[in-house]
Write a protein that holds these residues in place. Structure first.
Motif, short mmCIF file in Angstrom:
data_model
loop_
_atom_site.label_atom_id
_atom_site.label_comp_id
_atom_site.label_asym_id
_atom_site.label_seq_id
_atom_site.Cartn_x
_atom_site.Cartn_y
_atom_site.Cartn_z
N PRO A 166 -12.09 56.28 54.14
CA PRO A 166 -10.90 56.01 54.95
C PRO A 166 -9.69 55.54 54.14
O PRO A 166 -8.56 55.91 54.45
CB PRO A 166 -11.36 54.93 55.93
CG PRO A 166 -12.61 54.38 55.37
CD PRO A 166 -13.23 55.45 54.57
N THR A 167 -9.92 54.76 53.10
CA THR A 167 -8.81 54.26 52.29
C THR A 167 -8.14 55.38 51.50
O THR A 167 -6.91 55.48 51.46
CB THR A 167 -9.30 53.16 51.34
OG1 THR A 167 -9.85 52.08 52.09
CG2 THR A 167 -8.16 52.64 50.49
N ILE A 168 -8.95 56.24 50.87
CA ILE A 168 -8.39 57.33 50.06
C ILE A 168 -7.62 58.31 50.95
O ILE A 168 -6.48 58.70 50.63
CB ILE A 168 -9.50 58.07 49.30
CG1 ILE A 168 -10.16 57.14 48.27
CG2 ILE A 168 -8.94 59.30 48.62
CD1 ILE A 168 -9.22 56.66 47.19
N MET B 255 -11.56 49.94 52.24
CA MET B 255 -11.71 48.96 51.16
C MET B 255 -10.88 47.72 51.42
O MET B 255 -11.23 46.62 50.97
CB MET B 255 -11.31 49.61 49.84
CG MET B 255 -12.26 50.71 49.39
SD MET B 255 -11.73 51.56 47.88
CE MET B 255 -11.75 50.21 46.71
N GLY B 256 -9.75 47.85 52.13
CA GLY B 256 -8.94 46.69 52.44
C GLY B 256 -9.68 45.69 53.30
O GLY B 256 -9.71 44.48 53.02
N VAL C 74 -3.38 45.40 55.32
CA VAL C 74 -2.85 45.01 56.62
C VAL C 74 -3.01 46.12 57.63
O VAL C 74 -3.43 45.89 58.78
CB VAL C 74 -1.36 44.60 56.49
CG1 VAL C 74 -0.77 44.28 57.85
CG2 VAL C 74 -1.22 43.40 55.57
N THR C 75 -2.68 47.34 57.23
CA THR C 75 -2.79 48.47 58.16
C THR C 75 -4.24 48.71 58.57
O THR C 75 -4.52 49.02 59.74
CB THR C 75 -2.21 49.75 57.50
OG1 THR C 75 -0.86 49.49 57.11
CG2 THR C 75 -2.24 50.91 58.46
N GLU C 76 -5.16 48.56 57.64
CA GLU C 76 -6.57 48.73 57.98
C GLU C 76 -7.03 47.66 58.96
O GLU C 76 -7.84 47.94 59.85
CB GLU C 76 -7.42 48.70 56.71
CG GLU C 76 -7.28 49.94 55.85
CD GLU C 76 -8.22 49.93 54.66
OE1 GLU C 76 -9.04 48.99 54.56
OE2 GLU C 76 -8.15 50.85 53.84
N ARG C 77 -6.52 46.46 58.81
CA ARG C 77 -6.88 45.39 59.75
C ARG C 77 -6.30 45.66 61.13
O ARG C 77 -6.97 45.45 62.14
CB ARG C 77 -6.38 44.05 59.22
CG ARG C 77 -6.98 43.60 57.92
CD ARG C 77 -8.42 43.22 58.02
NE ARG C 77 -8.61 41.92 58.65
CZ ARG C 77 -9.79 41.29 58.74
NH1 ARG C 77 -10.86 41.87 58.25
NH2 ARG C 77 -9.89 40.12 59.31
N VAL C 78 -5.05 46.13 61.18
CA VAL C 78 -4.41 46.39 62.47
C VAL C 78 -5.15 47.49 63.22
O VAL C 78 -5.38 47.39 64.44
CB VAL C 78 -2.93 46.77 62.26
CG1 VAL C 78 -2.32 47.29 63.57
CG2 VAL C 78 -2.14 45.58 61.75
#
Length: 313
Positions: free
Chosen positions: A97-99, A266-267, A256-260
């Motif tokens: 998801p991060t890549i 990885m975030g 931050v975007t992954e948390r939202v």
């Protein structure tokens, strides 16, 4: 060229070594005992000490560092204290998801920034030029979490165009997982388009004022050919530089975007690892991100040759 690559590889080794050392020291300066956090408040001192011995946390810092360094040189980043799995396995499970989020966000940023930056430079001083600068400043000033929350509220919840959060389910296919990344990618892409737009505009402004551009116009070449073939090609080096740095920043700065959007990337992994004092995961993530920066910088330098044949190493 070979000599240049040799020196760059030596520099990469030095950078990775420094990152290994800094990562090891920084994570151990943080307060809190991983063994106590893993066992919980009801654990006895004997249980905590037994777990510390099993994890190797009872040894001196120098002994832990030498063991960590030796394992890292063999590709072993340690065992996650929380997941009880190799760090490489944990990171590999969170990398997708991060890549893809970073890649899609970069595409969105380029689609927005490149044509606007070129047109703004071509129409220097016009209303469009001033509007593009103002829009870029606004996009860079608004936090990504606020943009993400607004998009979630209106585009996902009210209109239902996109999934509001998550990454599909346990059995979701590749297409479904990528669809969940569309809204986060738009959020990150808009935020990071500002830097690319400003660099594109500034580079094009410098080139459009050169003598050879005026000569091309004097020869009767069309404006489209002058701008796209002569000006844009010669303005490509600084644009490629900022694109490479933006991609590296997107990979490392999507926390931050992954948390939202509740993405299992990885975030999110790093945030949880910090809260749990999962030293190996924190160290492994820092090493991977540093290695990515070094590789992106090297790839960016090599791309200069493809853009401008006058570049020599």
């Amino acid at each position: 060229m070979r000599r240049y690559l040799f020196h760059r590889l030596l520099g990469m080794i030095v950078v990775i070594f420094l990152v290994l050392t800094i990562a090891f020291v920084l994570v151990r300066l943080a307060p809190g005992d991983p063994a106590s956090l893993m066992l919980g408040p009801d654990a006895t001192p004997g249980e905590v000490e037994a777990l510390r011995i099993r994890l190797g946390l009872d040894r001196s810092m120098i002994a832990q560092y030498l063991t960590f360094l030796g394992d890292a040189l063999q590709g072993d980043l340690g065992q996650s204290l929380f997941y009880n799995q190799p760090v490489t396995t944990v990171l590999a499970g969170r990398a997708e998801p991060t890549i893809f989020l970073a890649l899609f966000s970069l595409i969105v940023a380029l689609v927005i920034a490149t044509p606007i930056g070129i047109w703004a430079a071509y129409r220097h001083g016009s209303v469009l030029d001033q509007a593009s600068i103002t829009t870029a400043m606004l996009a860079a000033s608004v936090p990504s979490f606020l943009t993400g929350l607004v998009f979630q509220r209106y585009l996902a919840t009210d209109l239902g165009w996109f999934p509001a959060s998550g990454y599909g389910g346990a059995g979701a296919g590749f297409g479904d997982r990528m669809w969940h990344l569309v809204l986060p990618s738009i959020t990150l892409g808009i935020t990071n388009s500002a830097l690319i737009l400003r660099f594109t505009r500034a580079s094009m402004l410098d080139i459009l004022g050169e003598d050879y551009v005026r000569t091309a116009r004097a020869k009767g070449m069309s404006e489209r050919r002058v701008v796209l073939r002569h000006a844009l090609k010669n303005a490509g080096i600084p644009i490629i530089t900022v694109i490479g740095l933006t991609f590296a920043l997107l990979v490392s700065g999507a926390v931050v975007t992954e948390r939202v959007f509740n993405l299992p990337g990885m975030g999110n992994l790093v945030v949880n690892a910090v809260l749990r004092r999962d030293y190996p995961v924190i160290q492994g993530t820092l090493i991977i991100v540093a290695g990515l920066y070094v590789l992106v910088n090297l790839a960016t330098d090599l791309l200069y040759l493809a853009v401008d044949k006058r570049v020599k190493y």
